[in-house]
Design a protein around this motif. Structure first.
Motif, PDB file in Angstrom:
ATOM      1  N   ASP A 101      30.510  24.920  69.598  1.00  0.00           N
ATOM      2  CA  ASP A 101      29.129  24.849  69.139  1.00  0.00           C
ATOM      3  C   ASP A 101      29.008  24.320  67.712  1.00  0.00           C
ATOM      4  N   SER A 102      29.921  23.476  67.306  1.00  0.00           N
ATOM      5  CA  SER A 102      29.814  22.888  65.968  1.00  0.00           C
ATOM      6  C   SER A 102      28.618  21.954  65.859  1.00  0.00           C
ATOM      7  N   SER A 103      28.147  21.431  66.974  1.00  0.00           N
ATOM      8  CA  SER A 103      26.997  20.522  66.942  1.00  0.00           C
ATOM      9  C   SER A 103      25.718  21.231  66.522  1.00  0.00           C
ATOM     10  N   SER A 104      25.610  22.541  66.743  1.00  0.00           N
ATOM     11  CA  SER A 104      24.442  23.277  66.266  1.00  0.00           C
ATOM     12  C   SER A 104      24.351  23.222  64.747  1.00  0.00           C
ATOM     13  N   LEU A 105      25.514  23.243  64.090  1.00  0.00           N
ATOM     14  CA  LEU A 105      25.534  23.133  62.635  1.00  0.00           C
ATOM     15  C   LEU A 105      25.082  21.745  62.197  1.00  0.00           C
ATOM     16  N   THR A 106      25.526  20.720  62.923  1.00  0.00           N
ATOM     17  CA  THR A 106      25.114  19.360  62.593  1.00  0.00           C
ATOM     18  C   THR A 106      23.600  19.208  62.702  1.00  0.00           C
ATOM     19  N   ILE A 107      23.041  19.718  63.804  1.00  0.00           N
ATOM     20  CA  ILE A 107      21.603  19.604  64.028  1.00  0.00           C
ATOM     21  C   ILE A 107      20.823  20.295  62.905  1.00  0.00           C
ATOM     22  N   ALA A 108      21.249  21.498  62.539  1.00  0.00           N
ATOM     23  CA  ALA A 108      20.480  22.311  61.599  1.00  0.00           C
ATOM     24  C   ALA A 108      20.734  21.961  60.137  1.00  0.00           C
ATOM     25  N   GLU A 157      25.003  17.007  70.720  1.00  0.00           N
ATOM     26  CA  GLU A 157      23.837  17.553  70.030  1.00  0.00           C
ATOM     27  C   GLU A 157      22.730  17.924  71.018  1.00  0.00           C
ATOM     28  N   GLN A 158      22.555  17.106  72.048  1.00  0.00           N
ATOM     29  CA  GLN A 158      21.537  17.425  73.047  1.00  0.00           C
ATOM     30  C   GLN A 158      21.869  18.724  73.767  1.00  0.00           C
ATOM     31  N   ILE A 159      23.131  18.906  74.115  1.00  0.00           N
ATOM     32  CA  ILE A 159      23.533  20.131  74.809  1.00  0.00           C
ATOM     33  C   ILE A 159      23.405  21.335  73.877  1.00  0.00           C
ATOM     34  N   ALA A 160      23.746  21.146  72.596  1.00  0.00           N
ATOM     35  CA  ALA A 160      23.647  22.245  71.626  1.00  0.00           C
ATOM     36  C   ALA A 160      22.205  22.683  71.401  1.00  0.00           C
ATOM     37  N   SER A 161      21.253  21.812  71.694  1.00  0.00           N
ATOM     38  CA  SER A 161      19.840  22.177  71.503  1.00  0.00           C
ATOM     39  C   SER A 161      19.344  23.138  72.581  1.00  0.00           C
ATOM     40  N   ILE A 162      20.125  23.338  73.641  1.00  0.00           N
ATOM     41  CA  ILE A 162      19.735  24.263  74.723  1.00  0.00           C
ATOM     42  C   ILE A 162      19.956  25.693  74.245  1.00  0.00           C
ATOM     43  N   LYS A 163      18.881  26.426  74.109  1.00  0.00           N
ATOM     44  CA  LYS A 163      18.951  27.832  73.701  1.00  0.00           C
ATOM     45  C   LYS A 163      17.908  28.586  74.497  1.00  0.00           C
ATOM     46  N   LEU A 164      18.377  29.365  75.457  1.00  0.00           N
ATOM     47  CA  LEU A 164      17.469  30.065  76.359  1.00  0.00           C
ATOM     48  C   LEU A 164      18.081  31.409  76.715  1.00  0.00           C
ATOM     49  N   GLY A 165      17.317  32.474  76.486  1.00  0.00           N
ATOM     50  CA  GLY A 165      17.848  33.796  76.781  1.00  0.00           C
ATOM     51  C   GLY A 165      18.868  34.233  75.748  1.00  0.00           C
ATOM     52  N   ASP A 166      19.791  35.110  76.159  1.00  0.00           N
ATOM     53  CA  ASP A 166      20.814  35.589  75.225  1.00  0.00           C
ATOM     54  C   ASP A 166      21.970  34.599  75.145  1.00  0.00           C
ATOM     55  N   GLY A 167      22.994  34.974  74.379  1.00  0.00           N
ATOM     56  CA  GLY A 167      24.119  34.070  74.181  1.00  0.00           C
ATOM     57  C   GLY A 167      24.837  33.714  75.468  1.00  0.00           C
ATOM     58  N   GLN A 168      24.987  34.686  76.364  1.00  0.00           N
ATOM     59  CA  GLN A 168      25.680  34.435  77.623  1.00  0.00           C
ATOM     60  C   GLN A 168      24.903  33.444  78.492  1.00  0.00           C
TER      61      GLN A 168
END
Length: 212
Positions: A101-108, A157-168
């Motif tokens: 999930d390093s791409s989440s850092l890039t996005i943010a 980055e597109q995949i890292a943008s998916i955030k739905l529900g809890d971490g699992q």
């Protein structure tokens, strides 16, 4: 060789540091402009303890991105060290990067702080390894030749943008869509079973619910 156990004070410092980094990642990937006090509060660590470890918010952001680059480099090196099926080596790389999930850092965080020389060098190393992973898959005929390493970076980055529900649930959905992406990247095309169920209407609607 057996590792020497850390003293109580050192062990507590290590726990505090891990709590700070986990909290900082959660806080700053959600809101890069958040104050460093938000990290202290989330980590349950005094602000003075945080500042003893990281002298500024910028230093904390640099550490987060450095750790992310290390994970990216490790995943790339692991893939390049694999022998046998080139497609398996490439998909292992893709899955490991998504899990890191390093791409989440890039996005943010891109453009929100001044990178150090060390970060520039690590970034150049990560980019070179990504090109090597890509080129090997193309030369082996496993990856469609019209896809570039830059395409792959943006897919992460597109995949890292998916955030739905809890971490699992987020992880499950990311792997579902990664599987769809991999099917479109493979040469010749293939269709693999998709992990996890698709998002429900309730899950999608929940994103609009106000905080409780």
């Amino acid at each position: 060789m057996t590792a020497t156990p850390m003293s109580g004070r050192r062990a507590q410092a290590a726990r505090n540091d891990e709590a700070i980094l986990q909290a900082a990642r959660a806080v700053f990937t959600t809101d890069p402009s958040a104050p460093i006090s938000a990290v202290s509060e989330r980590a349950g660590v005094g602000i003075s303890a945080l500042y003893r470890r990281y002298g500024s918010k910028e230093g904390l952001l640099q550490k987060l991105c450095g750790d992310g680059l290390e994970l990216y480099i490790a995943a790339s090196e692991k893939s390049l060290a694999m022998r046998g099926d080139p497609w398996e080596a490439f998909t292992t790389y893709m899955r490991d990067i998504v899990d890191a999930d390093s791409s989440s850092l890039t996005i943010a965080l891109a453009g929100t702080f001044q990178p150090t020389e060390e970060l520039y060098h690590a970034s150049a190393r990560a980019s070179q390894l990504a090109i090597e992973v890509h080129d090997r898959a193309v030369k082996a005929g496993a990856l469609r030749p019209d896809v570039t390493a830059a395409d792959i970076a943006l897919l992460f980055e597109q995949i890292a943008s998916i955030k739905l529900g809890d971490g699992q649930r987020t992880t499950e959905l990311r792997h579902r869509y990664l599987t769809l992406v991999l099917d479109s990247l493979r040469n010749p095309p293939a269709h693999q079973p998709l992990p996890g169920p698709p998002p429900t209407d309730e899950e999608l609607e929940q994103r609009w619910a106000p905080p409780s």
